[in-house]
Design an enzyme around this catalytic site. Sequence first.
Site, PDB file in Angstrom:
ATOM      1  N   THR A  48       9.591  -3.653   0.554  1.00  0.00           N
ATOM      2  CA  THR A  48       8.475  -3.876   1.566  1.00  0.00           C
ATOM      3  C   THR A  48       8.974  -5.309   1.155  1.00  0.00           C
ATOM      4  OG1 THR A  48       6.120  -4.058   1.531  1.00  0.00           O
ATOM      5  CG2 THR A  48       6.629  -4.222  -0.662  1.00  0.00           C
TER       6      THR A  48
ATOM      7  N   ALA B  77       3.104  -8.256  -0.635  1.00  0.00           N
ATOM      8  CA  ALA B  77       3.067  -8.801  -1.592  1.00  0.00           C
ATOM      9  C   ALA B  77       1.845  -7.634  -2.110  1.00  0.00           C
ATOM     10  CB  ALA B  77       2.198 -10.187  -2.261  1.00  0.00           C
TER      11      ALA B  77
ATOM     12  N   HIS C  67      -5.493   5.708   1.221  1.00  0.00           N
ATOM     13  CA  HIS C  67      -3.877   7.035   1.780  1.00  0.00           C
ATOM     14  C   HIS C  67      -2.668   6.523   0.832  1.00  0.00           C
ATOM     15  CE1 HIS C  67      -5.117   2.495   2.708  1.00  0.00           C
ATOM     16  NE2 HIS C  67      -4.185   2.605   3.677  1.00  0.00           N
TER      17      HIS C  67
ATOM     18  N   PHE D 108      -6.343  -6.178   2.444  1.00  0.00           N
ATOM     19  CA  PHE D 108      -5.030  -7.041   3.489  1.00  0.00           C
ATOM     20  C   PHE D 108      -6.217  -6.203   5.196  1.00  0.00           C
ATOM     21  CE2 PHE D 108      -1.413  -4.167   3.987  1.00  0.00           C
ATOM     22  CZ  PHE D 108      -1.920  -3.279   2.696  1.00  0.00           C
TER      23      PHE D 108
ATOM     24  N   TYR E 130      -6.479  -4.739   7.884  1.00  0.00           N
ATOM     25  CA  TYR E 130      -8.122  -3.950   8.090  1.00  0.00           C
ATOM     26  C   TYR E 130      -9.150  -3.737   7.329  1.00  0.00           C
ATOM     27  CZ  TYR E 130      -4.779  -3.806  12.833  1.00  0.00           C
ATOM     28  OH  TYR E 130      -3.793  -3.498  13.594  1.00  0.00           O
ATOM     29  N   ASP E 131      -8.595  -3.334   6.301  1.00  0.00           N
ATOM     30  CA  ASP E 131      -9.760  -3.268   4.212  1.00  0.00           C
ATOM     31  C   ASP E 131     -10.514  -4.194   5.155  1.00  0.00           C
ATOM     32  OD1 ASP E 131      -7.991  -2.467   4.159  1.00  0.00           O
ATOM     33  OD2 ASP E 131      -7.220  -3.373   2.282  1.00  0.00           O
TER      34      ASP E 131
ATOM     35  N   ASP F 235       5.730   3.300   5.181  1.00  0.00           N
ATOM     36  CA  ASP F 235       4.555   3.127   6.468  1.00  0.00           C
ATOM     37  C   ASP F 235       3.260   3.118   6.833  1.00  0.00           C
ATOM     38  OD1 ASP F 235       5.414   1.038   8.509  1.00  0.00           O
ATOM     39  OD2 ASP F 235       5.509   2.830   9.660  1.00  0.00           O
TER      40      ASP F 235
HETATM   41  P1  ITT Z   1       6.572  -3.806   5.124  1.00  0.00           P
HETATM   42  O1  ITT Z   1       6.698  -3.239   6.115  1.00  0.00           O
HETATM   43  O2  ITT Z   1       7.214  -5.041   5.058  1.00  0.00           O
HETATM   44  O3  ITT Z   1       5.964  -2.339   3.518  1.00  0.00           O
HETATM   45  P2  ITT Z   1       3.992  -4.232   6.558  1.00  0.00           P
HETATM   46  O4  ITT Z   1       2.782  -5.241   6.116  1.00  0.00           O
HETATM   47  O5  ITT Z   1       4.272  -4.325   7.492  1.00  0.00           O
HETATM   48  O6  ITT Z   1       4.713  -4.420   5.409  1.00  0.00           O
HETATM   49  P3  ITT Z   1       3.132  -1.987   7.024  1.00  0.00           P
HETATM   50  O7  ITT Z   1       4.197  -1.273   8.572  1.00  0.00           O
HETATM   51  O8  ITT Z   1       3.250  -0.584   6.877  1.00  0.00           O
HETATM   52  O9  ITT Z   1       3.091  -2.621   6.567  1.00  0.00           O
HETATM   53  O10 ITT Z   1       1.777  -1.618   7.801  1.00  0.00           O
HETATM   54  C1  ITT Z   1       1.391  -1.849   9.081  1.00  0.00           C
HETATM   55  C2  ITT Z   1      -0.102  -2.579   9.099  1.00  0.00           C
HETATM   56  O11 ITT Z   1      -0.734  -2.248   8.952  1.00  0.00           O
HETATM   57  C3  ITT Z   1      -0.705  -4.233   7.931  1.00  0.00           C
HETATM   58  O12 ITT Z   1       0.369  -4.905   8.322  1.00  0.00           O
HETATM   59  C4  ITT Z   1      -1.746  -3.841   7.929  1.00  0.00           C
HETATM   60  O13 ITT Z   1      -2.707  -4.188   9.057  1.00  0.00           O
HETATM   61  C5  ITT Z   1      -2.462  -2.900   8.365  1.00  0.00           C
HETATM   62  N1  ITT Z   1      -2.484  -1.325   6.929  1.00  0.00           N
HETATM   63  C6  ITT Z   1      -1.531  -1.408   6.085  1.00  0.00           C
HETATM   64  N2  ITT Z   1      -1.905  -1.104   4.998  1.00  0.00           N
HETATM   65  C7  ITT Z   1      -3.149  -1.127   4.731  1.00  0.00           C
HETATM   66  C8  ITT Z   1      -4.413  -1.185   3.865  1.00  0.00           C
HETATM   67  O14 ITT Z   1      -4.466  -0.488   2.799  1.00  0.00           O
HETATM   68  N3  ITT Z   1      -5.777  -1.504   4.116  1.00  0.00           N
HETATM   69  C9  ITT Z   1      -6.075  -2.386   5.569  1.00  0.00           C
HETATM   70  N4  ITT Z   1      -4.788  -2.500   6.476  1.00  0.00           N
HETATM   71  C10 ITT Z   1      -3.417  -1.935   6.280  1.00  0.00           C
END
Ligand code: ITT
Length: 195
Positions: free
Chosen positions: A9, A12, A178, A150, A152-153, A70
């Site tokens: 990932t 952070a 999740h 971070f 959509y939290d 993801d």
């Molecule tokens: P990596 O691929 O580097 O791990 P990323 O930010 O791209 O980081 P994801 O593709 O898994 O991570 O997530 C897609 C988006 O979904 C992320 O940018 C957030 O906007 C949202 N997201 C993921 N996990 C979340 C969480 O726990 N709470 C709120 N929003 C989340």
Amino acid sequence: MTKKLLFATNNAHKLSEVQAVLGDTYTLITPRACGVTEEIPETQPTLEGNASQKSHYLYTRTQIDCFADDTGLEVEALGGAPGVHSARYATNGHDFAANNRLLLKNLAGKTNRRARFRTVISLIEGGEEHLFEGIVEGHIIEQEIGSEGFGYDPLFVPDGFDKTFAEMTADEKNSVSHRGRAVRKLVDYLHNREK
Ligand code: ITT
């Protein structure tokens, strides 16, 4: 003794959430610490596909066992959007504020605000892949509340609570989220395998 685990990932926030679930049994190491500084591709049409693409990419680059997650926010009234496009919903980058604004705009006037976060983890271990899924159901509120977490939290209230993920401590979010659920399945797998 603490064991090392490589996590694919660049986010952070995710790193610290996952480390909190792992406690001190495992210490996460980053792609950067293994010399992988380029962005890890995620170009697949599903969460499973992207998690798998990220872990395979990192394994091919490092030959070290690793995992990737993801995650997508799946909103019922929007046919499951933004889903696999959650990071780049409003713009080409990871603009959390713009994504949240677009989500509220697309839900304006809709009474069905049901949504869920879904995480898929892909673990590559000894060349074999194992998938773990975690889901939390909830709903999207009308305006952002809270400053923790971070993405959509600030808009997501999990079922059984009357506050958003962004109003929770990391431990509280992990206990129902999740990602927390998926990571606990990963840890169970790792522990059982070591018995
Ligand atoms: P990596 O691929 O580097 O791990 P990323 O930010 O791209 O980081 P994801 O593709 O898994 O991570 O997530 C897609 C988006 O979904 C992320 O940018 C957030 O906007 C949202 N997201 C993921 N996990 C979340 C969480 O726990 N709470 C709120 N929003 C989340």
